[in-house]
Design a protein around this motif. Structure first.
Motif, PDB file in Angstrom:
ATOM      1  N   GLU A 192      -6.522   3.839  -7.249  1.00 27.80           N
ATOM      2  CA  GLU A 192      -6.356   4.508  -8.540  1.00 27.80           C
ATOM      3  C   GLU A 192      -6.085   6.001  -8.366  1.00 27.80           C
ATOM      4  N   GLU A 193      -6.828   6.636  -7.470  1.00 29.25           N
ATOM      5  CA  GLU A 193      -6.638   8.060  -7.226  1.00 29.25           C
ATOM      6  C   GLU A 193      -5.236   8.340  -6.701  1.00 29.25           C
ATOM      7  N   PHE A 194      -4.797   7.542  -5.734  1.00 32.58           N
ATOM      8  CA  PHE A 194      -3.464   7.749  -5.166  1.00 32.58           C
ATOM      9  C   PHE A 194      -2.382   7.505  -6.211  1.00 32.58           C
ATOM     10  N   SER A 195      -2.600   6.524  -7.074  1.00 32.11           N
ATOM     11  CA  SER A 195      -1.640   6.250  -8.137  1.00 32.11           C
ATOM     12  C   SER A 195      -1.455   7.468  -9.036  1.00 32.11           C
ATOM     13  N   HIS A 196      -2.562   8.058  -9.471  1.00 35.59           N
ATOM     14  CA  HIS A 196      -2.481   9.219 -10.344  1.00 35.59           C
ATOM     15  C   HIS A 196      -1.790  10.382  -9.636  1.00 35.59           C
ATOM     16  N   HIS A 220      -9.941  -6.888  -8.095  1.00 27.56           N
ATOM     17  CA  HIS A 220     -10.645  -5.709  -8.589  1.00 27.56           C
ATOM     18  C   HIS A 220     -10.308  -4.456  -7.777  1.00 27.56           C
ATOM     19  N   SER A 221      -9.788  -4.629  -6.571  1.00 32.71           N
ATOM     20  CA  SER A 221      -9.464  -3.481  -5.723  1.00 32.71           C
ATOM     21  C   SER A 221      -8.035  -3.001  -5.931  1.00 32.71           C
ATOM     22  N   LEU A 222      -7.320  -3.574  -6.893  1.00 26.36           N
ATOM     23  CA  LEU A 222      -5.933  -3.203  -7.146  1.00 26.36           C
ATOM     24  C   LEU A 222      -5.819  -2.323  -8.380  1.00 26.36           C
ATOM     25  N   PHE A 223      -5.008  -1.297  -8.290  1.00 22.26           N
ATOM     26  CA  PHE A 223      -4.648  -0.516  -9.468  1.00 22.26           C
ATOM     27  C   PHE A 223      -3.148  -0.703  -9.659  1.00 22.26           C
ATOM     28  N   ILE A 224      -2.746  -1.224 -10.811  1.00 25.87           N
ATOM     29  CA  ILE A 224      -1.363  -1.627 -11.042  1.00 25.87           C
ATOM     30  C   ILE A 224      -0.785  -0.884 -12.238  1.00 25.87           C
ATOM     31  N   VAL A 225       0.405  -0.335 -12.053  1.00 29.65           N
ATOM     32  CA  VAL A 225       1.167   0.262 -13.142  1.00 29.65           C
ATOM     33  C   VAL A 225       2.358  -0.649 -13.405  1.00 29.65           C
ATOM     34  N   GLU A 226       2.386  -1.257 -14.578  1.00 34.17           N
ATOM     35  CA  GLU A 226       3.410  -2.244 -14.897  1.00 34.17           C
ATOM     36  C   GLU A 226       4.726  -1.555 -15.270  1.00 34.17           C
ATOM     37  N   PRO A 227       5.844  -2.257 -15.109  1.00 33.77           N
ATOM     38  CA  PRO A 227       7.146  -1.668 -15.447  1.00 33.77           C
ATOM     39  C   PRO A 227       7.305  -1.463 -16.948  1.00 33.77           C
ATOM     40  N   THR A 228       8.169  -0.540 -17.305  1.00 32.54           N
ATOM     41  CA  THR A 228       8.439  -0.289 -18.722  1.00 32.54           C
ATOM     42  C   THR A 228       9.673  -1.045 -19.211  1.00 32.54           C
ATOM     43  N   SER A 229      10.354  -1.732 -18.306  1.00 32.18           N
ATOM     44  CA  SER A 229      11.458  -2.614 -18.682  1.00 32.18           C
ATOM     45  C   SER A 229      11.308  -3.905 -17.881  1.00 32.18           C
ATOM     46  N   GLN A 230      12.328  -4.741 -17.867  1.00 31.88           N
ATOM     47  CA  GLN A 230      12.237  -6.013 -17.148  1.00 31.88           C
ATOM     48  C   GLN A 230      11.861  -5.788 -15.688  1.00 31.88           C
ATOM     49  N   HIS A 231      10.874  -6.551 -15.212  1.00 33.62           N
ATOM     50  CA  HIS A 231      10.353  -6.401 -13.854  1.00 33.62           C
ATOM     51  C   HIS A 231      11.377  -6.897 -12.831  1.00 33.62           C
ATOM     52  N   THR A 232      11.899  -5.975 -12.024  1.00 33.90           N
ATOM     53  CA  THR A 232      12.894  -6.340 -11.018  1.00 33.90           C
ATOM     54  C   THR A 232      12.465  -5.975  -9.605  1.00 33.90           C
ATOM     55  N   HIS A 233      11.613  -4.941  -9.457  1.00 34.87           N
ATOM     56  CA  HIS A 233      11.201  -4.446  -8.155  1.00 34.87           C
ATOM     57  C   HIS A 233       9.694  -4.238  -8.119  1.00 34.87           C
ATOM     58  N   THR A 234       9.131  -4.255  -6.912  1.00 35.21           N
ATOM     59  CA  THR A 234       7.700  -3.983  -6.741  1.00 35.21           C
ATOM     60  C   THR A 234       7.498  -3.018  -5.587  1.00 35.21           C
ATOM     61  N   PHE A 235       6.737  -1.957  -5.861  1.00 36.85           N
ATOM     62  CA  PHE A 235       6.310  -1.016  -4.828  1.00 36.85           C
ATOM     63  C   PHE A 235       4.841  -1.282  -4.507  1.00 36.85           C
ATOM     64  N   ILE A 236       4.503  -1.379  -3.233  1.00 38.05           N
ATOM     65  CA  ILE A 236       3.108  -1.494  -2.800  1.00 38.05           C
ATOM     66  C   ILE A 236       2.806  -0.274  -1.948  1.00 38.05           C
ATOM     67  N   PHE A 237       1.980   0.638  -2.492  1.00 31.66           N
ATOM     68  CA  PHE A 237       1.689   1.902  -1.823  1.00 31.66           C
ATOM     69  C   PHE A 237       0.230   1.940  -1.377  1.00 31.66           C
ATOM     70  N   LEU A 238      -0.009   2.373  -0.141  1.00 32.25           N
ATOM     71  CA  LEU A 238      -1.350   2.409   0.452  1.00 32.25           C
ATOM     72  C   LEU A 238      -1.847   3.846   0.560  1.00 32.25           C
ATOM     73  N   HIS A 239      -3.083   4.057   0.119  1.00 31.17           N
ATOM     74  CA  HIS A 239      -3.669   5.387   0.080  1.00 31.17           C
ATOM     75  C   HIS A 239      -4.112   5.869   1.455  1.00 31.17           C
ATOM     76  N   ASP A 240      -4.445   7.137   1.507  1.00 33.14           N
ATOM     77  CA  ASP A 240      -4.874   7.793   2.735  1.00 33.14           C
ATOM     78  C   ASP A 240      -6.356   7.525   3.003  1.00 33.14           C
ATOM     79  N   LEU A 241      -6.819   7.963   4.155  1.00 32.96           N
ATOM     80  CA  LEU A 241      -8.204   7.812   4.579  1.00 32.96           C
ATOM     81  C   LEU A 241      -9.155   8.410   3.540  1.00 32.96           C
ATOM     82  N   GLY A 242     -10.137   7.609   3.092  1.00 31.30           N
ATOM     83  CA  GLY A 242     -11.164   8.080   2.186  1.00 31.30           C
ATOM     84  C   GLY A 242     -10.778   8.109   0.719  1.00 31.30           C
ATOM     85  N   SER A 243      -9.555   7.755   0.391  1.00 30.86           N
ATOM     86  CA  SER A 243      -9.106   7.763  -0.997  1.00 30.86           C
ATOM     87  C   SER A 243      -9.250   6.361  -1.592  1.00 30.86           C
ATOM     88  N   ASN A 244      -8.563   6.085  -2.685  1.00 27.35           N
ATOM     89  CA  ASN A 244      -8.554   4.747  -3.282  1.00 27.35           C
ATOM     90  C   ASN A 244      -7.257   4.564  -4.053  1.00 27.35           C
TER      91      ASN A 244
END
Length: 296
Positions: free
Chosen positions: A38-42, A12-36
């Motif tokens: 979903e907000e960082f994704s946008h 429930h704590s994950l916000f995921i944007v799926e690939p638009t073509s065949q899944h080959t790579h994964t980025f895991i990005f961590l937000h800043d202090l006090g953010s979350n």
């Protein structure tokens, strides 16, 4: 609480944007202090554009973007107020002050982030060489610590406006041959004797030290993440994380043996410079990560 329930809460704590073509790579990005997540994704994926107008999901069409949300913790730097943070810090001006306050959060967050990496590898069969971790500000610092604690390389690291946790200790560790003559009982118990014939690899010392901090076992066969290429960007007018913190992190990581690409940006505060930094990240990725990302 059962492990199944813990996994559910973690999902429930994950916000995921799926690939638009065949899944080959994964980025895991961590937000800043006090953010979350979903907000960082946008902020990153919808407003971060290249000079040609494209956004990261358009450039890396085969990439899955994962944005976790940190646990809400009492903040020493903000008068014990509760806010989302990967680990507690006692001072924003000196993020290495009272470093012991960071350990509980580092342990919990490192385990959660490495669990995400392992799930991508074991469940979705994404090669480690196609997994990229990184973050912004506090999230960059957290991701850097995870990288140092890894006993295998990843595809790349992307850090923006961050710093290196425990940097003074790591620098002391790197200079232990000079320091050991000054102290009879050196604080790092895993060091070899000065009478050892083989010199120590600084990357091995650092990974062992980082894993020791979070109570991980020593790596098997002296394995490290040293082959992971690193991108670090920082703006000169950053009012939250000093520009020198990022630059010093770059220097220390290079001293360990990492291949670091350091970029400094003018006339920008605590955020990424557009389109310059996004262009630089894309260029870094396209030259250093395995082919097959679905780039256009």
């Amino acid at each position: 609480m059962s492990s199944e329930k813990l996994d559910l809460l973690s999902r429930h704590s994950l916000f995921i944007v799926e690939p638009t073509s065949q899944h080959t790579h994964t980025f895991i990005f961590l937000h800043d202090l006090g953010s979350n997540g979903e907000e960082f994704s946008h902020q990153l994926l919808e407003t971060g554009t290249c000079s040609d107008g494209r956004k990261l999901p358009e450039v890396f069409q085969g990439a899955r973007f994962i944005f976790p949300t940190a646990k809400s913790r009492r903040s020493s730097a903000y008068g014990q107020a509760k806010l989302t943070q990967w680990f507690d810090i006692a001072s924003l001006d000196d993020p290495w002050h009272q470093s012991q306050t960071q350990l509980m959060g580092l342990v919990e967050s490192t385990r959660e982030i490495l669990k995400l990496v392992n799930e991508e590898v074991q469940v979705l069969k994404i090669p480690r060489s196609n997994i990229i971790i990184g973050g912004h500000g506090h999230g960059c610092a957290m991701a850097l610590f995870c990288l140092l604690a890894l006993d295998f390389p990843l595809g790349a690291f992307i850090g923006m406006s961050g710093w290196l946790p425990f940097q003074p200790d790591i620098e002391q560790l790197l200079n232990y041959e000079d320091e050991i003559d000054k102290f009879t009982d050196y604080p790092f118990s895993f060091f070899r004797s000065t009478h050892d014939e083989e010199p120590r690899d600084p990357a091995i010392d650092v990974v062992e030290y980082s894993r020791d901090l979070v109570c991980f076992p020593n790596p098997i066969k002296d394995a490290t993440s040293i082959a992971t290429p690193i991108f670090l960007g920082h703006s000169d007018l950053d009012e939250k994380v000093k520009h020198s913190f990022g630059e010093n992190a770059s220097t220390t990581l290079s001293s360990i043996g990492y291949n670091v690409t350091w970029k400094s940006y003018r006339n920008q505060g605590h955020w990424y410079k557009m389109p310059d930094e996004i262009d630089d990240i894309v260029d870094f990725m396209q030259h250093r990560v395995d082919k097959g990302s679905g780039n256009t």
